[in-house]
Design a protein around this motif. Structure first.
Motif, PDB file in Angstrom:
ATOM      1  N   PRO A  26      47.481  44.592  33.963  1.00 57.94           N
ATOM      2  CA  PRO A  26      47.854  44.203  35.064  1.00 57.94           C
ATOM      3  C   PRO A  26      47.536  42.790  35.529  1.00 57.94           C
ATOM      4  CG  PRO A  26      46.177  45.409  35.510  1.00 57.94           C
ATOM      5  CD  PRO A  26      46.067  45.646  34.033  1.00 57.94           C
ATOM      6  N   ASN A  60      46.709  48.101  38.116  1.00 58.36           N
ATOM      7  CA  ASN A  60      47.695  47.978  38.808  1.00 58.36           C
ATOM      8  C   ASN A  60      48.241  49.514  39.213  1.00 58.36           C
ATOM      9  OD1 ASN A  60      48.791  48.851  36.582  1.00 58.36           O
ATOM     10  ND2 ASN A  60      50.147  47.313  36.269  1.00 58.36           N
ATOM     11  N   GLN A 152      50.593  41.959  44.593  1.00 60.28           N
ATOM     12  CA  GLN A 152      50.488  42.592  43.671  1.00 60.28           C
ATOM     13  C   GLN A 152      51.174  43.526  43.930  1.00 60.28           C
ATOM     14  OE1 GLN A 152      46.766  43.823  42.596  1.00 60.28           O
ATOM     15  NE2 GLN A 152      47.469  44.675  40.745  1.00 60.28           N
TER      16      GLN A 152
END
Length: 514
Positions: A26, A60, A152
């Motif tokens: 991620p 993530n 994010q």
């Protein structure tokens, strides 16, 4: 050539903004565009990590039970230099799945331009995707403050608990309502007092996260001392379960035990007290700050105190309404002809005014209240309203005839010409006392003796009985014997009303001292 150079510079900056925090899967992303599209001198990169120190790994996604996730925002200028000392505000866009720690969701960048906060799932059932957003305020090329952000995307999945009963690690007593863990006896009620308490317990797993669906059993110690609404229940999504307890007809201290079913996991509530029964006739108490009023002063007052306890000697619950009535004068206020108890006490003012009572007629102030069971509780207090103009001296407390015959003195010390003292009863014809605080003075008209009041002035507050007054007297050497006429004056304390009576006193001769 100048136009081509400008286009190349813009293309270079656009690529930098789009790349944000640089690759990796991620990875986080950043941008440097401010409001209105104006370029600003900052790039914000956002990345979530799990673990601590060297073992921290970028992620993530994480599960709702994980408590070691952190979000880092790296703030740099266009040249790649860190920007320290900048406030970064973290938030989320999309589903509200996350909670930031600290609650303010803000942090200050360090020397490396990094600001960090902790993050966790909002609850154990959190499921879905959201975006973590890091925002900073920076200054653009023109000197204006702009906003730079980085984002994010993360996902959260619930922790799978096949058997919440098995996952339970602890049960804790959380809170009580009322907060003082005190309720009143059934049927007594009262302002701000309840006959029912709600006790809340929380079940958590080994990581301190609340557990839903855990069955909890309850019991009371002493058994049967209160009514337990239910003996079992199931925790909600916050891991909480609330049990209701209501009082019976007796005072008691109780504890509610909570146990996770089929597990050796239990706790107990704080001690719950059941107190304060209904008012009782024998627990009704009246007193006054002053019992002997001044007839001649409208507004002369006394504070009447009411105290009420239940059959257990505890003050009744706040808010018990007590009504007051008076057959003479006035009592209470225009807004309330009585008072309302606080901690079992309240008070009203009695004041002298028309109609006034005659001599021999006391003022009766009646107090009453009503219990929830339909019982009427009453009591009365007597006050005396008299005038100094009604006063005279009597041989005893019950006599109806004032003293008229001369009072005989005897010589007890020839050198000082001191005579014996004497005591008389001061009051009205009907046996009532003087107004409290009446000042008494005496003087001789013929000066055969020098009188003095040695006790009883000012008069004491003597409910319903005449006042005792003590006199002394001295003479002058070589004074002959005779009947002296004393003028005794009464001055009422509150109104300053003055009245005087005569006392005949038989004085013996005082020999001349050689």
């Amino acid at each position: 050539m100048k136009i081509i150079g400008k286009i190349a510079a813009c293309l270079s900056f656009t690529l930098l903004a789009a790349c944000g925090g640089g690759g990796g899967d991620p990875g986080g992303s950043g941008n440097s565009s401010g409001e209105g599209g104006t370029s600003v001198n900052a790039i914000v990169n956002v990345q979530t990590f799990k673990g601590e120190g060297q073992g921290a790994a970028p992620v993530n996604s994480f599960s709702s039970s994980e408590l070691d996730a952190h979000v880092k925002a790296t703030v740099k200028d266009r040249a790649g230099n860190p920007i320290p000392g900048t406030v970064v505000t973290f938030s989320q866009e999309g589903s509200a799945l996350l909670e930031f720690i600290p609650e303010s969701a803000t942090a200050l960048t360090n020397k490396d331009g990094v600001a960090e906060v902790d993050v966790k799932a909002k609850d154990a059932q959190a499921l879905g995707a959201t975006q973590i957003v890091a925002t900073v305020k920076v200054v653009d090329r023109t000197g204006q403050e702009k906003v730079a952000t980085g984002r994010q995307s993360v996902s959260v999945s619930p922790t799978v608990v096949a058997d919440p009963q098995a996952a339970a690690a602890a049960i804790n007593f959380s809170k009580a309502n009322p907060s003082d863990s005190s309720i009143v006896i059934a049927g007594s009620g009262g302002n701000g007092r309840s006959e029912t308490a709600l006790l809340t317990f929380t079940v958590v797993d080994g990581q301190g996260s609340p557990l839903k669906g855990v069955v909890v059993d309850f019991n009371v110690v002493p058994a049967g001392s209160v009514n337990l609404l239910t003996t079992q229940g199931t925790t909600n999504s916050a891991g909480e379960i609330t049990v209701s307890v209501s009082s019976k007809e007796n005072p008691v201290s109780v504890i509610v035990n909570a146990r996770v079913r089929e597990r050796n996991i239990s706790t107990q509530s704080d001690t719950l007290t059941v107190t304060t029964d209904i008012a009782t006739q024998r627990g009704f108490d009246l007193s006054a700050s002053k019992y002997n009023m001044d007839f001649d002063l409208s507004g002369d007052s006394s504070t009447i105190n009411v105290m009420v306890v239940d059959r257990n000697g505890n003050p009744v619950a706040d808010g018990l309404a007590v009504v007051a009535q008076a057959d003479y004068g006035r009592v209470g206020t225009s807004g309330r002809g009585g008072c309302t108890t606080v901690n079992g006490k309240c008070s009203v003012q009695y004041e002298v005014q028309n109609p006034r009572p005659l001599d021999g007629v006391p003022v009766n102030v009646l107090f009453s209240t009503q219990t929830g069971q339909g019982e009427r509780i009453t009591d009365s207090l007597r006050l005396w309203v008299t005038s100094v103009g009604w006063l005279d001296f009597y041989a005893d407390r019950n006599s109806t005839t004032p003293i008229t015959a001369p009072i005989n003195l005897s010589l007890v010390d020839a050198k000082t010409c001191k005579f014996s003292g004497f005591v008389l009863w001061l009051g009205t014809e009907k046996g009532f006392p003087a107004p409290a605080g009446t000042v008494i003075t005496a003087r001789s008209r013929s000066e055969l003796a020098n009188p003095a009041v040695v006790a009883g002035s000012p008069t004491l507050d003597s409910p319903g009985i005449r006042n005792l007054v003590e006199f002394s007297a001295t003479g002058k050497p070589d004074n002959p014997a005779g009947v002296d006429n004393w003028v005794v004056q009464f001055t009422a304390g509150p109104s300053k009303t003055v009245y005087a009576v005569n006392l005949a006193v038989s004085v013996p001769a005082c020999p001349k001292v050689d």
